[in-house]
Scaffold this active site. Sequence first.
Site, PDB file in Angstrom:
ATOM      1  N   HIS A  46       2.299   6.075  -0.467  1.00 52.36           N
ATOM      2  CA  HIS A  46       1.289   6.705   0.379  1.00 52.36           C
ATOM      3  C   HIS A  46       1.213   8.214   0.098  1.00 52.36           C
ATOM      4  CE1 HIS A  46       0.717   3.537   3.792  1.00 52.36           C
ATOM      5  NE2 HIS A  46       0.507   3.045   2.591  1.00 52.36           N
ATOM      6  N   GLU A  48       1.249  10.856   2.117  1.00 53.44           N
ATOM      7  CA  GLU A  48       2.238  11.675   2.828  1.00 53.44           C
ATOM      8  C   GLU A  48       3.622  11.474   2.206  1.00 53.44           C
ATOM      9  OE1 GLU A  48       0.120   9.410   3.989  1.00 53.44           O
ATOM     10  OE2 GLU A  48      -0.570   9.853   6.016  1.00 53.44           O
ATOM     11  N   CYS A  85       0.705   6.547   8.860  1.00 52.34           N
ATOM     12  CA  CYS A  85       0.855   5.138   9.246  1.00 52.34           C
ATOM     13  C   CYS A  85       2.100   4.918  10.100  1.00 52.34           C
ATOM     14  CB  CYS A  85       0.894   4.248   8.009  1.00 52.34           C
ATOM     15  SG  CYS A  85       2.316   4.516   6.932  1.00 52.34           S
ATOM     16  N   CYS A  95       5.025   6.193   7.145  1.00 56.06           N
ATOM     17  CA  CYS A  95       5.074   7.651   7.004  1.00 56.06           C
ATOM     18  C   CYS A  95       5.495   8.340   8.299  1.00 56.06           C
ATOM     19  CB  CYS A  95       3.736   8.163   6.495  1.00 56.06           C
ATOM     20  SG  CYS A  95       3.410   7.596   4.801  1.00 56.06           S
TER      21      CYS A  95
HETATM   22  C1  HJL Z   1      -2.138   6.764   5.133  1.00 53.52           C
HETATM   23  C2  HJL Z   1      -1.961   6.476   2.810  1.00 53.52           C
HETATM   24  C3  HJL Z   1      -2.317   5.101   2.975  1.00 53.52           C
HETATM   25  C4  HJL Z   1      -2.542   4.608   4.277  1.00 53.52           C
HETATM   26  N1  HJL Z   1      -2.468   5.487   5.332  1.00 53.52           N
HETATM   27  N2  HJL Z   1      -2.069   7.607   6.203  1.00 53.52           N
HETATM   28  N3  HJL Z   1      -1.876   7.260   3.915  1.00 53.52           N
HETATM   29  N4  HJL Z   1      -2.416   4.291   1.897  1.00 53.52           N
HETATM   30  O1  HJL Z   1      -1.711   6.972   1.688  1.00 53.52           O
HETATM   31  C5  HJL Z   1      -2.514   2.634   5.741  1.00 53.52           C
HETATM   32  C6  HJL Z   1      -2.594   1.125   5.641  1.00 53.52           C
HETATM   33  C7  HJL Z   1      -1.583   0.541   4.655  1.00 53.52           C
HETATM   34  C8  HJL Z   1      -1.575  -0.968   4.759  1.00 53.52           C
HETATM   35  C9  HJL Z   1      -0.933  -1.654   3.563  1.00 53.52           C
HETATM   36  N5  HJL Z   1      -2.825   3.308   4.480  1.00 53.52           N
HETATM   37  O2  HJL Z   1       0.260   0.493   1.835  1.00 53.52           O
HETATM   38  O3  HJL Z   1      -2.313   0.618   6.927  1.00 53.52           O
HETATM   39  O4  HJL Z   1       0.824  -1.836   1.124  1.00 53.52           O
HETATM   40  O5  HJL Z   1      -1.903   0.941   3.356  1.00 53.52           O
HETATM   41  O6  HJL Z   1       2.488  -0.490   2.442  1.00 53.52           O
HETATM   42  O7  HJL Z   1      -0.872  -1.369   5.943  1.00 53.52           O
HETATM   43  O8  HJL Z   1       0.447  -1.333   3.516  1.00 53.52           O
HETATM   44  P1  HJL Z   1       1.034  -0.744   2.161  1.00 53.52           P
HETATM   45 ZN    ZN Z   2       1.910   5.910   5.178  1.00 47.32          ZN
END
Ligand code: HJL
Ligand code: ZN
Length: 158
Positions: A46, A48, A85, A95
């Site tokens: 992600h 963050e 998240c 995060c």
């Molecule tokens: C935030 C990110 C990102 C998400 N949220 N704040 N920054 N990708 O860089 C939130 C989303 C999750 C899914 C899938 N995304 O990423 O809820 O596979 O991407 O662990 O729950 O989970 P994974």
């Molecule tokens: Zn996250």
Amino acid sequence: MRHALSLSLLSPPKPTNYRVGALLVDPSTGTILSTGYTLELPGNTHAEQCCFTKLAQAHSIPESSLADSDILPPRTVLYTTMEPCSERLSGNVPCVQRILALGGKVATVYVGVKEPETFVGDNKGRRMLEEKGIRVVSVPGMEEDILRVATAGHGGGG
Ligand code: HJL
Ligand code: ZN
């Protein structure tokens, strides 16, 4: 937040998550301490998370040692295009947990949009941070651009 949005554009579009950009700033000097975007680092990473991991790597310490180091100033600011998240479908460390593990070094989080309900439904990131005394501030006015970039890999013809 404009800088965070430009970082999010570097993230590869994918149907399984959002494209998010984030940066850590020292508010007393305006210095950018670290930047990140979704999937920047190898694996399912992600935005963050990439900020923290890259900062730790740059100083050759484990991420878990950031809390006890002087690398982050006491009132560090995190800008992120999307609310951090609280839960990840993959089961990876959310995060919010990473932010809280910094032991209060991140005092303020500026967010561009709340997480849409596509993946985990109601993300509790904002509330969980606020409950621990971290200030969460919504930056208005960029929601449309942020969401267009974030969901670019999701199909739907947008
Ligand atoms: C935030 C990110 C990102 C998400 N949220 N704040 N920054 N990708 O860089 C939130 C989303 C999750 C899914 C899938 N995304 O990423 O809820 O596979 O991407 O662990 O729950 O989970 P994974
Ligand atoms: Zn996250």
